[in-house]
Design a protein around this motif. Structure first.
Motif, PDB file in Angstrom:
ATOM      1  N   VAL A 101       0.894  -1.153   0.000  1.00 13.16           N
ATOM      2  CA  VAL A 101       0.000   0.000   0.000  1.00 13.16           C
ATOM      3  C   VAL A 101       0.929   1.199   0.000  1.00 13.16           C
ATOM      4  O   VAL A 101       1.719   1.381   0.933  1.00 13.16           O
ATOM      5  N   GLU A 102       0.851   1.987  -1.042  1.00 18.70           N
ATOM      6  CA  GLU A 102       1.829   3.043  -1.280  1.00 18.70           C
ATOM      7  C   GLU A 102       1.635   4.252  -0.376  1.00 18.70           C
ATOM      8  O   GLU A 102       0.545   4.492   0.146  1.00 18.70           O
ATOM      9  N   ILE A 103       2.722   5.010  -0.219  1.00 21.46           N
ATOM     10  CA  ILE A 103       2.681   6.343   0.359  1.00 21.46           C
ATOM     11  C   ILE A 103       2.877   7.303  -0.814  1.00 21.46           C
ATOM     12  O   ILE A 103       3.233   6.875  -1.919  1.00 21.46           O
ATOM     13  N   ASP A 104       2.657   8.591  -0.618  1.00 25.88           N
ATOM     14  CA  ASP A 104       2.847   9.562  -1.690  1.00 25.88           C
ATOM     15  C   ASP A 104       4.346   9.661  -1.963  1.00 25.88           C
ATOM     16  O   ASP A 104       5.120  10.058  -1.080  1.00 25.88           O
ATOM     17  N   GLU A 105       4.731   9.275  -3.176  1.00 29.66           N
ATOM     18  CA  GLU A 105       6.161   9.147  -3.476  1.00 29.66           C
ATOM     19  C   GLU A 105       6.423   9.377  -4.953  1.00 29.66           C
ATOM     20  O   GLU A 105       5.622   8.999  -5.807  1.00 29.66           O
ATOM     21  N   GLN A 115      -2.686   3.799  -2.693  1.00 29.29           N
ATOM     22  CA  GLN A 115      -2.807   2.901  -3.841  1.00 29.29           C
ATOM     23  C   GLN A 115      -2.301   1.519  -3.452  1.00 29.29           C
ATOM     24  O   GLN A 115      -1.230   1.385  -2.858  1.00 29.29           O
ATOM     25  N   LYS A 116      -3.064   0.493  -3.800  1.00 30.61           N
ATOM     26  CA  LYS A 116      -2.654  -0.891  -3.560  1.00 30.61           C
ATOM     27  C   LYS A 116      -1.961  -1.391  -4.815  1.00 30.61           C
ATOM     28  O   LYS A 116      -2.517  -1.298  -5.919  1.00 30.61           O
ATOM     29  N   THR A 117      -0.752  -1.917  -4.617  1.00 34.67           N
ATOM     30  CA  THR A 117       0.066  -2.321  -5.756  1.00 34.67           C
ATOM     31  C   THR A 117       0.575  -3.752  -5.614  1.00 34.67           C
ATOM     32  O   THR A 117       0.615  -4.309  -4.511  1.00 34.67           O
ATOM     33  N   ARG A 118       0.970  -4.291  -6.743  1.00 35.12           N
ATOM     34  CA  ARG A 118       1.639  -5.589  -6.820  1.00 35.12           C
ATOM     35  C   ARG A 118       2.910  -5.348  -7.629  1.00 35.12           C
ATOM     36  O   ARG A 118       2.848  -4.865  -8.761  1.00 35.12           O
ATOM     37  N   GLN A 157       1.662  -3.305 -10.833  1.00 30.13           N
ATOM     38  CA  GLN A 157       0.246  -3.394 -11.151  1.00 30.13           C
ATOM     39  C   GLN A 157      -0.536  -2.725 -10.030  1.00 30.13           C
ATOM     40  O   GLN A 157      -0.148  -2.795  -8.865  1.00 30.13           O
ATOM     41  N   PHE A 158      -1.670  -2.106 -10.381  1.00 31.88           N
ATOM     42  CA  PHE A 158      -2.481  -1.361  -9.431  1.00 31.88           C
ATOM     43  C   PHE A 158      -3.852  -2.003  -9.297  1.00 31.88           C
ATOM     44  O   PHE A 158      -4.401  -2.534 -10.264  1.00 31.88           O
ATOM     45  N   ASP A 159      -4.439  -1.917  -8.098  1.00 33.46           N
ATOM     46  CA  ASP A 159      -5.788  -2.426  -7.863  1.00 33.46           C
ATOM     47  C   ASP A 159      -6.863  -1.474  -8.367  1.00 33.46           C
ATOM     48  O   ASP A 159      -8.021  -1.848  -8.450  1.00 33.46           O
ATOM     49  N   ASP A 160      -6.488  -0.219  -8.673  1.00 33.28           N
ATOM     50  CA  ASP A 160      -7.462   0.725  -9.217  1.00 33.28           C
ATOM     51  C   ASP A 160      -7.341   0.732 -10.747  1.00 33.28           C
ATOM     52  O   ASP A 160      -6.817  -0.210 -11.329  1.00 33.28           O
TER      53      ASP A 160
END
Length: 126
Positions: A68-72, A106-109, A84-87
């Motif tokens: 789960v990302e932080i603002d970066e 953002q949830k990422t893989r 890859q993103f869940d949105d």
């Protein structure tokens, strides 16, 4: 120089590091983030804080993981990966020179095919 109240080291002008080869502090990625059996090593070196953001170098071995990302904002120095993103955000193909902004929450893989090293500029987690 560090802030006595927080212990945070301020980023000062002076000697530079070679980000592609700098020594990092390594640890295993937490198992709950790993998809599959491979627990990759992750390295990080925080260079300091600048204008309210943290700047550093980060690296991960080949693996598949979730986050789960932080603002970066980050710049890839070396390696090969897909994020890859869940949105509805399109997949990102990462390689040397890629410049990316990920948003907080953002949830990422991360599918890392070749050890990925990046320079990051991250806002404080809220």
């Amino acid at each position: 120089m560090s802030d006595p109240a927080t212990g945070v080291v301020a980023w000062e002008s002076g000697p530079h590091i070679e980000a592609r080869t700098a020594d990092l502090d390594y640890h295993r990625l937490p198992a709950e983030q790993v998809i599959g059996d491979n627990l990759p090593m992750v390295g990080e070196r925080v260079l300091g804080d600048f204008a309210g953001v943290t700047v550093g170098v980060w690296e991960i071995e080949p693996s598949i993981s979730s986050d789960v990302e932080i603002d970066e904002v980050f710049v890839v120095l070396s390696g090969d990966a897909t994020v890859q993103f869940d949105d509805d955000t399109p997949d990102l193909e990462l390689g040397p020179g890629s410049v990316v902004h990920v948003r907080s929450g953002q949830k990422t893989r991360w599918i890392v095919r070749d050890t990925l090293r990046k320079i990051f500029i991250a806002a404080p987690a809220t």
